[in-house]
Write a protein that holds these residues in place. Structure first.
Motif, PDB file in Angstrom:
ATOM      1  N   LYS A 220       0.839  -1.202   0.000  1.00 29.04           N
ATOM      2  CA  LYS A 220       0.000   0.000   0.000  1.00 29.04           C
ATOM      3  C   LYS A 220       0.876   1.254   0.000  1.00 29.04           C
ATOM      4  N   VAL A 221       1.917   1.245   0.819  1.00 27.95           N
ATOM      5  CA  VAL A 221       2.808   2.395   0.928  1.00 27.95           C
ATOM      6  C   VAL A 221       3.476   2.692  -0.406  1.00 27.95           C
ATOM      7  N   TYR A 222       4.062   1.668  -1.045  1.00 32.32           N
ATOM      8  CA  TYR A 222       4.798   1.902  -2.283  1.00 32.32           C
ATOM      9  C   TYR A 222       3.875   2.260  -3.440  1.00 32.32           C
ATOM     10  N   THR A 223       2.640   1.771  -3.410  1.00 26.45           N
ATOM     11  CA  THR A 223       1.676   2.172  -4.427  1.00 26.45           C
ATOM     12  C   THR A 223       1.456   3.684  -4.374  1.00 26.45           C
ATOM     13  N   HIS A 224       1.358   4.213  -3.175  1.00 26.41           N
ATOM     14  CA  HIS A 224       1.228   5.663  -3.001  1.00 26.41           C
ATOM     15  C   HIS A 224       2.519   6.376  -3.386  1.00 26.41           C
ATOM     16  N   LEU A 225       3.652   5.844  -2.940  1.00 22.28           N
ATOM     17  CA  LEU A 225       4.904   6.572  -3.098  1.00 22.28           C
ATOM     18  C   LEU A 225       5.390   6.597  -4.540  1.00 22.28           C
ATOM     19  N   PHE A 226       5.086   5.579  -5.340  1.00 23.13           N
ATOM     20  CA  PHE A 226       5.505   5.624  -6.738  1.00 23.13           C
ATOM     21  C   PHE A 226       4.881   6.819  -7.458  1.00 23.13           C
ATOM     22  N   LYS A 227       3.662   7.189  -7.075  1.00 19.41           N
ATOM     23  CA  LYS A 227       3.030   8.361  -7.674  1.00 19.41           C
ATOM     24  C   LYS A 227       3.811   9.620  -7.325  1.00 19.41           C
ATOM     25  N   ARG A 418       0.962  15.017  25.063  1.00 20.91           N
ATOM     26  CA  ARG A 418       0.948  16.164  24.161  1.00 20.91           C
ATOM     27  C   ARG A 418       1.842  15.853  22.959  1.00 20.91           C
ATOM     28  N   ALA A 419       1.312  16.037  21.773  1.00 18.95           N
ATOM     29  CA  ALA A 419       2.072  15.646  20.589  1.00 18.95           C
ATOM     30  C   ALA A 419       1.681  16.509  19.400  1.00 18.95           C
ATOM     31  N   ALA A 420       2.664  16.731  18.526  1.00 10.04           N
ATOM     32  CA  ALA A 420       2.425  17.468  17.287  1.00 10.04           C
ATOM     33  C   ALA A 420       3.313  16.888  16.200  1.00 10.04           C
ATOM     34  N   ALA A 421       2.821  16.934  14.962  1.00 14.01           N
ATOM     35  CA  ALA A 421       3.552  16.349  13.847  1.00 14.01           C
ATOM     36  C   ALA A 421       3.573  17.309  12.666  1.00 14.01           C
ATOM     37  N   ALA A 422       4.747  17.431  12.052  1.00 15.91           N
ATOM     38  CA  ALA A 422       4.872  18.147  10.784  1.00 15.91           C
ATOM     39  C   ALA A 422       4.683  17.137   9.655  1.00 15.91           C
ATOM     40  N   VAL A 423       3.761  17.423   8.769  1.00 17.53           N
ATOM     41  CA  VAL A 423       3.496  16.576   7.609  1.00 17.53           C
ATOM     42  C   VAL A 423       3.765  17.420   6.369  1.00 17.53           C
ATOM     43  N   TYR A 424       4.657  16.924   5.516  1.00 15.43           N
ATOM     44  CA  TYR A 424       5.082  17.691   4.353  1.00 15.43           C
ATOM     45  C   TYR A 424       4.242  17.321   3.134  1.00 15.43           C
ATOM     46  N   PHE A 425       3.654  18.331   2.527  1.00 11.58           N
ATOM     47  CA  PHE A 425       2.654  18.139   1.483  1.00 11.58           C
ATOM     48  C   PHE A 425       3.196  17.330   0.307  1.00 11.58           C
ATOM     49  N   GLU A 426       4.450  17.562  -0.076  1.00 13.19           N
ATOM     50  CA  GLU A 426       5.036  16.856  -1.220  1.00 13.19           C
ATOM     51  C   GLU A 426       6.131  15.890  -0.779  1.00 13.19           C
ATOM     52  N   ASP A 427       5.957  15.283   0.362  1.00 14.57           N
ATOM     53  CA  ASP A 427       6.935  14.330   0.885  1.00 14.57           C
ATOM     54  C   ASP A 427       7.007  13.112  -0.039  1.00 14.57           C
ATOM     55  N   MET A 428       8.211  12.795  -0.525  1.00 19.50           N
ATOM     56  CA  MET A 428       8.390  11.664  -1.444  1.00 19.50           C
ATOM     57  C   MET A 428       8.633  10.358  -0.692  1.00 19.50           C
ATOM     58  N   TYR A 429       8.869  10.440   0.617  1.00 17.12           N
ATOM     59  CA  TYR A 429       9.220   9.250   1.400  1.00 17.12           C
ATOM     60  C   TYR A 429       8.074   8.778   2.302  1.00 17.12           C
ATOM     61  N   VAL A 430       7.324   9.710   2.834  1.00 18.51           N
ATOM     62  CA  VAL A 430       6.222   9.376   3.750  1.00 18.51           C
ATOM     63  C   VAL A 430       4.970  10.052   3.191  1.00 18.51           C
ATOM     64  N   ASP A 431       4.051   9.248   2.694  1.00 23.06           N
ATOM     65  CA  ASP A 431       2.926   9.773   1.930  1.00 23.06           C
ATOM     66  C   ASP A 431       2.005  10.662   2.769  1.00 23.06           C
ATOM     67  N   LEU A 432       1.613  11.789   2.191  1.00 23.07           N
ATOM     68  CA  LEU A 432       0.732  12.748   2.860  1.00 23.07           C
ATOM     69  C   LEU A 432      -0.569  12.105   3.318  1.00 23.07           C
TER      70      LEU A 432
END
Length: 480
Positions: A220-227, A418-432
Protein backbone atom coordinates in the motif's frame (compact mmCIF):
# COMPACT_ATOMS: atom_id res chain seq x y z
CA UNK A 1 26.64 -19.19 17.26
CA UNK A 2 29.59 -16.84 17.51
CA UNK A 3 29.02 -13.31 18.78
CA UNK A 4 28.58 -10.45 16.32
CA UNK A 5 30.39 -7.31 17.41
CA UNK A 6 32.39 -6.49 20.52
CA UNK A 7 31.06 -7.66 23.85
CA UNK A 8 29.90 -5.06 26.33
CA UNK A 9 32.46 -6.17 28.91
CA UNK A 10 35.32 -5.05 26.70
CA UNK A 11 33.95 -1.57 26.04
CA UNK A 12 36.00 1.37 27.30
CA UNK A 13 34.84 2.51 30.71
CA UNK A 14 32.82 -0.62 31.53
CA UNK A 15 34.88 -1.23 34.68
CA UNK A 16 33.41 1.95 36.22
CA UNK A 17 29.83 1.10 35.32
CA UNK A 18 26.86 1.93 37.50
CA UNK A 19 24.08 -0.63 37.77
CA UNK A 20 20.48 0.60 37.59
CA UNK A 21 17.41 -1.39 38.54
CA UNK A 22 14.89 -1.05 35.72
CA UNK A 23 11.69 -2.74 34.63
CA UNK A 24 13.88 -4.71 32.20
CA UNK A 25 16.21 -5.95 34.92
CA UNK A 26 19.59 -4.63 35.99
CA UNK A 27 21.20 -2.36 33.38
CA UNK A 28 24.87 -1.40 33.54
CA UNK A 29 25.75 2.04 32.23
CA UNK A 30 28.81 4.26 32.21
CA UNK A 31 30.21 7.58 31.07
CA UNK A 32 32.67 8.00 28.24
CA UNK A 33 34.43 11.21 27.23
CA UNK A 34 33.18 14.77 27.56
CA UNK A 35 33.89 17.42 24.95
CA UNK A 36 33.03 20.92 23.76
CA UNK A 37 32.28 21.66 20.10
CA UNK A 38 31.50 25.22 19.01
CA UNK A 39 29.07 26.16 21.75
CA UNK A 40 27.93 22.68 22.72
CA UNK A 41 28.83 20.61 25.76
CA UNK A 42 28.75 16.89 25.02
CA UNK A 43 29.21 13.75 27.05
CA UNK A 44 29.17 10.12 25.98
CA UNK A 45 26.81 7.62 27.62
CA UNK A 46 26.89 3.84 27.23
CA UNK A 47 24.18 1.37 28.28
CA UNK A 48 24.38 -2.42 28.34
CA UNK A 49 20.91 -3.67 27.42
CA UNK A 50 19.37 -7.04 26.53
CA UNK A 51 19.69 -8.06 22.91
CA UNK A 52 16.28 -9.74 23.11
CA UNK A 53 13.87 -8.26 25.63
CA UNK A 54 11.46 -11.14 25.15
CA UNK A 55 14.04 -13.78 25.96
CA UNK A 56 12.97 -15.56 29.16
CA UNK A 57 16.53 -15.39 30.44
CA UNK A 58 16.60 -11.65 29.95
CA UNK A 59 13.30 -11.32 31.80
CA UNK A 60 14.46 -13.36 34.79
CA UNK A 61 15.02 -11.62 38.13
CA UNK A 62 18.56 -10.44 38.73
CA UNK A 63 19.52 -10.67 35.10
CA UNK A 64 23.00 -12.19 35.59
CA UNK A 65 22.52 -15.58 33.93
CA UNK A 66 25.53 -17.11 32.22
CA UNK A 67 25.37 -16.69 28.48
CA UNK A 68 22.73 -13.98 28.54
CA UNK A 69 23.17 -11.87 25.40
CA UNK A 70 23.79 -8.16 25.83
CA UNK A 71 24.54 -5.31 23.48
CA UNK A 72 25.77 -1.78 24.07
CA UNK A 73 23.65 1.22 23.11
CA UNK A 74 25.37 4.58 22.82
CA UNK A 75 23.90 8.05 23.27
CA UNK A 76 25.50 11.48 23.22
CA UNK A 77 24.10 14.07 25.63
CA UNK A 78 24.25 17.57 24.16
CA UNK A 79 23.62 20.88 25.90
CA UNK A 80 24.38 24.51 25.19
CA UNK A 81 27.60 25.92 26.66
CA UNK A 82 25.69 29.19 27.08
CA UNK A 83 23.14 27.78 29.50
CA UNK A 84 23.36 25.64 32.65
CA UNK A 85 21.90 22.26 31.75
CA UNK A 86 21.83 19.96 34.80
CA UNK A 87 18.31 21.02 35.72
CA UNK A 88 16.92 20.87 32.17
CA UNK A 89 14.67 17.99 31.10
CA UNK A 90 15.75 15.52 28.43
CA UNK A 91 14.69 15.47 24.79
CA UNK A 92 15.66 12.21 23.10
CA UNK A 93 16.25 12.39 19.35
CA UNK A 94 15.11 9.42 17.28
CA UNK A 95 16.94 9.31 13.96
CA UNK A 96 15.56 8.57 10.51
CA UNK A 97 16.42 5.37 8.75
CA UNK A 98 16.13 2.60 9.73
CA UNK A 99 19.75 1.76 10.42
CA UNK A 100 21.39 5.18 10.67
CA UNK A 101 23.28 6.61 13.60
CA UNK A 102 22.39 10.00 15.10
CA UNK A 103 23.97 13.14 13.63
CA UNK A 104 27.37 14.26 14.92
CA UNK A 105 27.04 17.93 15.94
CA UNK A 106 29.63 20.28 14.46
CA UNK A 107 28.26 23.50 15.96
CA UNK A 108 25.32 24.88 17.91
CA UNK A 109 23.24 25.83 14.89
CA UNK A 110 20.04 24.44 13.44
CA UNK A 111 17.32 22.65 15.37
CA UNK A 112 19.85 21.64 18.02
CA UNK A 113 20.32 25.25 19.11
CA UNK A 114 16.58 25.71 19.46
CA UNK A 115 16.21 22.45 21.39
CA UNK A 116 19.07 23.31 23.75
CA UNK A 117 17.23 26.43 24.89
CA UNK A 118 15.01 24.26 27.05
CA UNK A 119 16.38 20.70 26.92
CA UNK A 120 19.34 18.45 27.28
CA UNK A 121 19.28 16.64 23.94
CA UNK A 122 20.10 12.95 23.87
CA UNK A 123 21.26 11.77 20.44
CA UNK A 124 20.60 8.03 20.36
CA UNK A 125 22.62 5.73 18.13
CA UNK A 126 19.85 3.21 17.58
CA UNK A 127 20.85 -0.39 18.21
CA UNK A 128 23.05 -1.73 15.45
CA UNK A 129 24.32 1.70 14.37
CA UNK A 130 27.15 4.10 15.09
CA UNK A 131 28.89 3.50 18.41
CA UNK A 132 26.22 1.11 19.63
CA UNK A 133 27.06 -2.55 19.03
CA UNK A 134 27.07 -2.19 15.27
CA UNK A 135 25.72 -4.57 12.67
CA UNK A 136 27.92 -4.52 9.59
CA UNK A 137 28.68 -6.98 6.83
CA UNK A 138 31.84 -7.96 8.71
CA UNK A 139 30.15 -8.47 12.09
CA UNK A 140 27.27 -10.43 10.57
CA UNK A 141 29.79 -12.67 8.79
CA UNK A 142 30.85 -13.95 12.23
CA UNK A 143 27.50 -15.72 12.60
CA UNK A 144 27.15 -19.34 11.59
CA UNK A 145 24.31 -19.06 9.07
CA UNK A 146 21.98 -16.76 7.19
CA UNK A 147 19.19 -17.83 9.55
CA UNK A 148 21.27 -16.61 12.50
CA UNK A 149 21.91 -13.35 10.69
CA UNK A 150 18.19 -12.88 9.99
CA UNK A 151 17.25 -13.69 13.59
CA UNK A 152 19.71 -11.09 14.88
CA UNK A 153 18.64 -8.43 12.39
CA UNK A 154 14.97 -8.99 13.26
CA UNK A 155 15.72 -7.73 16.78
CA UNK A 156 16.68 -4.28 15.46
CA UNK A 157 13.28 -2.81 14.64
CA UNK A 158 11.34 0.05 16.26
CA UNK A 159 9.91 -2.03 19.12
CA UNK A 160 13.36 -2.84 20.51
CA UNK A 161 14.72 0.63 19.72
CA UNK A 162 11.94 1.98 21.91
CA UNK A 163 12.67 -0.54 24.67
CA UNK A 164 16.31 0.59 24.58
CA UNK A 165 15.20 4.20 24.94
CA UNK A 166 12.90 3.29 27.82
CA UNK A 167 15.70 1.43 29.61
CA UNK A 168 17.95 4.49 29.16
CA UNK A 169 15.26 6.79 30.57
CA UNK A 170 15.06 4.67 33.69
CA UNK A 171 18.85 4.52 34.03
CA UNK A 172 18.98 8.32 33.91
CA UNK A 173 16.35 8.57 36.64
CA UNK A 174 13.88 10.52 34.52
CA UNK A 175 10.21 10.14 35.42
CA UNK A 176 9.28 11.37 31.95
CA UNK A 177 11.01 12.87 28.97
CA UNK A 178 10.22 14.35 25.57
CA UNK A 179 10.93 12.87 22.14
CA UNK A 180 11.68 14.27 18.73
CA UNK A 181 11.47 11.89 15.79
CA UNK A 182 12.60 12.58 12.24
CA UNK A 183 11.23 10.33 9.47
CA UNK A 184 11.68 6.72 10.72
CA UNK A 185 12.26 8.34 14.11
CA UNK A 186 8.62 9.41 13.89
CA UNK A 187 7.66 5.77 13.31
CA UNK A 188 9.58 4.95 16.50
CA UNK A 189 7.76 7.77 18.30
CA UNK A 190 4.36 6.29 17.44
CA UNK A 191 5.63 2.92 18.70
CA UNK A 192 6.74 4.68 21.92
CA UNK A 193 3.29 6.28 22.27
CA UNK A 194 1.82 2.78 21.90
CA UNK A 195 4.12 0.94 24.30
CA UNK A 196 5.14 3.38 27.06
CA UNK A 197 2.91 6.48 26.91
CA UNK A 198 3.25 7.25 30.64
CA UNK A 199 6.99 7.78 30.11
CA UNK A 200 6.46 10.65 27.68
CA UNK A 201 5.89 14.29 28.52
CA UNK A 202 5.51 15.41 24.91
CA UNK A 203 6.43 14.21 21.42
CA UNK A 204 7.38 16.04 18.24
CA UNK A 205 7.30 14.25 14.88
CA UNK A 206 8.82 15.56 11.64
CA UNK A 207 7.83 13.79 8.43
CA UNK A 208 7.26 10.45 10.12
CA UNK A 209 3.67 9.33 10.73
CA UNK A 210 3.58 5.61 9.83
CA UNK A 211 0.64 3.54 8.64
CA UNK A 212 -0.49 1.63 11.73
CA UNK A 213 -2.71 -1.09 10.20
CA UNK A 214 -2.09 -4.69 11.23
CA UNK A 215 -0.26 -6.93 8.78
CA UNK A 216 2.19 -5.54 6.24
CA UNK A 217 1.31 -2.23 4.62
CA UNK A 218 4.40 -2.08 2.39
CA UNK A 219 2.49 -2.75 -0.85
CA UNK A 220 0.00 0.00 0.00
CA UNK A 221 2.81 2.40 0.93
CA UNK A 222 4.80 1.90 -2.28
CA UNK A 223 1.68 2.17 -4.43
CA UNK A 224 1.23 5.66 -3.00
CA UNK A 225 4.90 6.57 -3.10
CA UNK A 226 5.50 5.62 -6.74
CA UNK A 227 3.03 8.36 -7.67
CA UNK A 228 5.06 10.88 -5.66
CA UNK A 229 8.31 9.68 -7.21
CA UNK A 230 6.76 10.09 -10.67
CA UNK A 231 5.85 13.67 -9.76
CA UNK A 232 9.41 14.45 -8.62
CA UNK A 233 10.82 13.06 -11.87
CA UNK A 234 8.52 15.30 -13.88
CA UNK A 235 9.60 18.29 -11.78
CA UNK A 236 13.25 17.39 -12.38
CA UNK A 237 12.96 17.21 -16.16
CA UNK A 238 10.78 20.32 -16.22
CA UNK A 239 13.52 22.21 -14.44
CA UNK A 240 16.44 20.65 -16.35
CA UNK A 241 15.09 19.68 -19.79
CA UNK A 242 18.67 19.66 -21.13
CA UNK A 243 19.31 16.57 -18.99
CA UNK A 244 16.83 14.34 -20.82
CA UNK A 245 19.22 13.41 -23.60
CA UNK A 246 22.35 13.30 -21.40
CA UNK A 247 20.68 10.88 -19.02
CA UNK A 248 19.35 8.73 -21.85
CA UNK A 249 22.90 8.45 -23.21
CA UNK A 250 24.18 7.17 -19.86
CA UNK A 251 21.38 4.61 -19.60
CA UNK A 252 21.90 3.50 -23.20
CA UNK A 253 25.57 2.93 -22.38
CA UNK A 254 24.71 0.87 -19.28
CA UNK A 255 22.09 -1.20 -21.07
CA UNK A 256 24.62 -2.09 -23.76
CA UNK A 257 27.43 -2.79 -21.27
CA UNK A 258 24.98 -4.33 -18.77
CA UNK A 259 27.11 -3.20 -15.84
CA UNK A 260 30.23 -1.30 -14.80
CA UNK A 261 32.26 -1.79 -11.64
CA UNK A 262 32.63 1.34 -9.52
CA UNK A 263 35.71 2.38 -7.48
CA UNK A 264 34.03 0.99 -4.33
CA UNK A 265 33.46 -2.40 -5.96
CA UNK A 266 29.75 -1.86 -6.53
CA UNK A 267 28.10 -2.77 -9.83
CA UNK A 268 26.50 0.12 -11.68
CA UNK A 269 23.65 -1.07 -13.89
CA UNK A 270 20.69 0.79 -15.33
CA UNK A 271 18.49 -0.22 -12.41
CA UNK A 272 21.07 0.71 -9.79
CA UNK A 273 21.61 4.11 -11.40
CA UNK A 274 17.86 4.70 -11.30
CA UNK A 275 17.98 4.21 -7.52
CA UNK A 276 19.80 7.54 -7.01
CA UNK A 277 16.35 9.09 -7.38
CA UNK A 278 16.09 8.51 -3.64
CA UNK A 279 17.78 11.93 -3.44
CA UNK A 280 14.87 13.65 -5.18
CA UNK A 281 12.98 14.06 -1.92
CA UNK A 282 15.40 16.35 -0.07
CA UNK A 283 16.57 19.95 -0.26
CA UNK A 284 18.90 20.75 -3.19
CA UNK A 285 18.14 17.23 -4.46
CA UNK A 286 17.37 18.18 -8.05
CA UNK A 287 20.51 20.28 -8.32
CA UNK A 288 22.80 17.57 -6.99
CA UNK A 289 21.61 15.03 -9.57
CA UNK A 290 21.75 17.64 -12.34
CA UNK A 291 25.39 18.44 -11.63
CA UNK A 292 26.27 14.75 -11.47
CA UNK A 293 25.23 14.41 -15.13
CA UNK A 294 27.04 17.53 -16.36
CA UNK A 295 29.87 15.57 -17.98
CA UNK A 296 29.47 11.83 -17.29
CA UNK A 297 31.81 10.45 -19.98
CA UNK A 298 35.57 10.32 -20.49
CA UNK A 299 37.07 11.29 -23.87
CA UNK A 300 37.33 7.54 -24.51
CA UNK A 301 33.55 7.20 -24.38
CA UNK A 302 33.60 5.30 -21.08
CA UNK A 303 31.84 6.54 -17.95
CA UNK A 304 34.21 8.84 -16.09
CA UNK A 305 35.92 7.94 -12.85
CA UNK A 306 34.34 11.01 -11.25
CA UNK A 307 30.85 9.94 -12.31
CA UNK A 308 31.39 6.49 -10.83
CA UNK A 309 32.78 8.00 -7.63
CA UNK A 310 29.76 10.31 -7.42
CA UNK A 311 27.51 7.28 -7.68
CA UNK A 312 29.35 5.54 -4.84
CA UNK A 313 29.03 8.64 -2.67
CA UNK A 314 25.27 8.85 -3.25
CA UNK A 315 24.50 5.38 -1.93
CA UNK A 316 24.69 4.76 1.79
CA UNK A 317 23.27 1.26 2.10
CA UNK A 318 26.79 -0.16 1.90
CA UNK A 319 27.82 1.54 5.17
CA UNK A 320 24.38 1.15 6.80
CA UNK A 321 23.24 -2.33 5.82
CA UNK A 322 20.35 -2.41 8.31
CA UNK A 323 18.59 0.15 6.13
CA UNK A 324 18.58 -2.16 3.11
CA UNK A 325 17.74 -5.36 4.94
CA UNK A 326 15.04 -4.07 7.31
CA UNK A 327 13.55 -1.25 5.29
CA UNK A 328 10.41 -3.03 4.18
CA UNK A 329 9.93 -4.63 7.60
CA UNK A 330 9.20 -1.22 9.16
CA UNK A 331 5.79 -1.57 7.51
CA UNK A 332 5.12 -5.02 9.03
CA UNK A 333 3.17 -5.19 12.28
CA UNK A 334 1.62 -8.38 13.66
CA UNK A 335 2.45 -10.68 10.80
CA UNK A 336 2.42 -10.38 7.06
CA UNK A 337 5.61 -10.69 4.99
CA UNK A 338 6.79 -7.73 2.94
CA UNK A 339 7.63 -10.10 0.07
CA UNK A 340 9.76 -7.52 -1.75
CA UNK A 341 6.78 -5.18 -2.01
CA UNK A 342 8.63 -2.38 -3.82
CA UNK A 343 9.69 -4.78 -6.57
CA UNK A 344 6.13 -6.04 -6.97
CA UNK A 345 4.64 -2.54 -7.08
CA UNK A 346 7.28 -1.38 -9.53
CA UNK A 347 6.39 -4.08 -12.03
CA UNK A 348 2.70 -3.21 -11.75
CA UNK A 349 3.35 0.52 -11.99
CA UNK A 350 5.59 0.22 -15.05
CA UNK A 351 2.88 -1.67 -16.92
CA UNK A 352 -0.25 0.13 -15.76
CA UNK A 353 0.75 3.67 -14.80
CA UNK A 354 4.11 4.94 -16.04
CA UNK A 355 6.37 3.13 -18.49
CA UNK A 356 9.23 5.62 -17.94
CA UNK A 357 10.47 3.59 -14.96
CA UNK A 358 11.43 0.91 -17.50
CA UNK A 359 14.70 2.33 -18.86
CA UNK A 360 14.69 0.10 -21.95
CA UNK A 361 11.18 1.21 -22.91
CA UNK A 362 11.99 4.89 -22.29
CA UNK A 363 15.05 4.81 -24.55
CA UNK A 364 13.30 2.84 -27.30
CA UNK A 365 10.44 5.35 -27.27
CA UNK A 366 12.60 8.47 -26.99
CA UNK A 367 11.13 9.26 -23.56
CA UNK A 368 12.84 10.49 -20.34
CA UNK A 369 14.14 7.73 -18.09
CA UNK A 370 12.60 8.02 -14.62
CA UNK A 371 14.52 7.39 -11.42
CA UNK A 372 13.13 5.36 -8.52
CA UNK A 373 12.84 6.55 -4.91
CA UNK A 374 13.23 5.27 -1.37
CA UNK A 375 12.79 1.63 -2.20
CA UNK A 376 14.91 -1.49 -1.74
CA UNK A 377 14.96 -4.04 -4.55
CA UNK A 378 16.40 -7.59 -4.65
CA UNK A 379 18.96 -6.69 -7.35
CA UNK A 380 20.72 -4.43 -4.83
CA UNK A 381 21.95 -7.50 -2.99
CA UNK A 382 23.77 -8.54 -6.16
CA UNK A 383 25.13 -5.15 -7.10
CA UNK A 384 26.11 -3.45 -3.81
CA UNK A 385 29.33 -5.05 -2.66
CA UNK A 386 28.62 -4.93 1.08
CA UNK A 387 25.15 -6.42 0.62
CA UNK A 388 26.16 -9.47 -1.43
CA UNK A 389 27.06 -11.67 1.59
CA UNK A 390 23.68 -10.81 3.16
CA UNK A 391 21.50 -11.84 0.24
CA UNK A 392 20.17 -15.02 1.85
CA UNK A 393 19.40 -13.30 5.15
CA UNK A 394 17.53 -10.54 3.30
CA UNK A 395 15.41 -13.15 1.52
CA UNK A 396 14.54 -14.83 4.82
CA UNK A 397 13.41 -11.52 6.31
CA UNK A 398 11.44 -10.57 3.19
CA UNK A 399 9.41 -13.77 3.65
CA UNK A 400 9.10 -13.54 7.43
CA UNK A 401 5.42 -13.58 8.42
CA UNK A 402 5.48 -13.53 12.23
CA UNK A 403 6.57 -9.96 12.92
CA UNK A 404 5.56 -8.68 16.38
CA UNK A 405 3.25 -5.67 16.72
CA UNK A 406 4.65 -2.16 16.46
CA UNK A 407 1.52 -0.15 17.27
CA UNK A 408 -1.44 -0.32 19.64
CA UNK A 409 -4.27 1.52 17.92
CA UNK A 410 -6.43 1.26 21.03
CA UNK A 411 -3.78 3.03 23.09
CA UNK A 412 -3.24 5.65 20.37
CA UNK A 413 -6.97 6.42 20.38
CA UNK A 414 -6.70 6.98 24.15
CA UNK A 415 -3.49 9.00 23.88
CA UNK A 416 -2.98 11.73 26.48
CA UNK A 417 0.60 12.68 25.61
CA UNK A 418 0.95 16.16 24.16
CA UNK A 419 2.07 15.65 20.59
CA UNK A 420 2.43 17.47 17.29
CA UNK A 421 3.55 16.35 13.85
CA UNK A 422 4.87 18.15 10.78
CA UNK A 423 3.50 16.58 7.61
CA UNK A 424 5.08 17.69 4.35
CA UNK A 425 2.65 18.14 1.48
CA UNK A 426 5.04 16.86 -1.22
CA UNK A 427 6.94 14.33 0.88
CA UNK A 428 8.39 11.66 -1.44
CA UNK A 429 9.22 9.25 1.40
CA UNK A 430 6.22 9.38 3.75
CA UNK A 431 2.93 9.77 1.93
CA UNK A 432 0.73 12.75 2.86
CA UNK A 433 -2.58 10.89 2.74
CA UNK A 434 -1.36 7.90 4.72
CA UNK A 435 0.13 10.28 7.31
CA UNK A 436 -3.18 12.09 7.70
CA UNK A 437 -4.97 8.74 8.12
CA UNK A 438 -2.66 7.93 11.02
CA UNK A 439 -3.03 11.40 12.52
CA UNK A 440 -6.75 10.71 12.93
CA UNK A 441 -5.92 7.65 15.02
CA UNK A 442 -3.81 9.47 17.62
CA UNK A 443 -5.97 11.32 20.11
CA UNK A 444 -4.93 14.93 20.62
CA UNK A 445 -2.23 14.93 17.95
CA UNK A 446 -1.95 18.33 16.32
CA UNK A 447 -0.80 18.37 12.70
CA UNK A 448 1.16 21.03 10.85
CA UNK A 449 0.82 20.47 7.09
CA UNK A 450 3.18 22.55 4.96
CA UNK A 451 4.44 22.68 1.39
CA UNK A 452 7.34 24.93 2.38
CA UNK A 453 9.67 21.93 2.72
CA UNK A 454 10.00 18.48 1.24
CA UNK A 455 11.06 15.76 3.69
CA UNK A 456 14.02 17.64 5.12
CA UNK A 457 12.41 20.45 7.06
CA UNK A 458 14.58 19.60 10.05
CA UNK A 459 17.67 20.43 7.96
CA UNK A 460 16.21 23.29 5.95
CA UNK A 461 14.75 25.24 8.87
CA UNK A 462 14.81 23.03 11.93
CA UNK A 463 14.42 25.83 14.50
CA UNK A 464 11.23 27.10 12.86
CA UNK A 465 9.66 23.66 12.47
CA UNK A 466 10.56 22.58 16.01
CA UNK A 467 9.25 25.81 17.54
CA UNK A 468 6.02 25.40 15.59
CA UNK A 469 5.55 21.84 16.88
CA UNK A 470 6.42 22.80 20.46
CA UNK A 471 3.88 25.64 20.39
CA UNK A 472 1.20 23.41 18.90
CA UNK A 473 1.76 20.53 21.32
CA UNK A 474 1.68 22.92 24.28
CA UNK A 475 -1.35 24.81 22.95
CA UNK A 476 0.62 28.04 22.84
CA UNK A 477 -0.95 28.23 19.41
CA UNK A 478 -4.67 27.81 20.08
CA UNK A 479 -6.64 25.12 18.32
CA UNK A 480 -8.47 26.59 15.34
Amino acid sequence: MRAAGASASTATGASTATVAETSFGRIRHWLGCTDVVNGLHMRELFFEVPLDYDDEKNAAAGGEEEGKKKIVVFAREVSSSRRPSDSLPYLIYLQGGPGFESPRPLDSGGWMDKACESFRVLLLDQRGTGRSTALTTASLALLDSAHDQAALLALHRADNIVRDAEAIRQCLGQKQWSTIGQSFGGFCTVTYLSMFPSSLRESFIMGGLPPTDKGCTAHKVYTHLFKRVETQNKKYYSRFPQDVEKIRQVFSYLLKKRSVETPAGNILSAKSLQSIGIRFGSAQCLESIHFMFEDPFEVTGELSYKFLRDYDSLISIDTNVIYAILHESIYCSEGGPSGWAAESVRKEYEVNECRNFDASWAIANDEPVFFTGEMVFPFMFDEVKQLRPLQEASEILAMKSDWPPLYDEGQLLRNEVRAAAAVYFEDMYVDLNLSLETAQKIKGLRVYVTNEYLHSGIRENGPKVLEKLMNMARNVEPIR
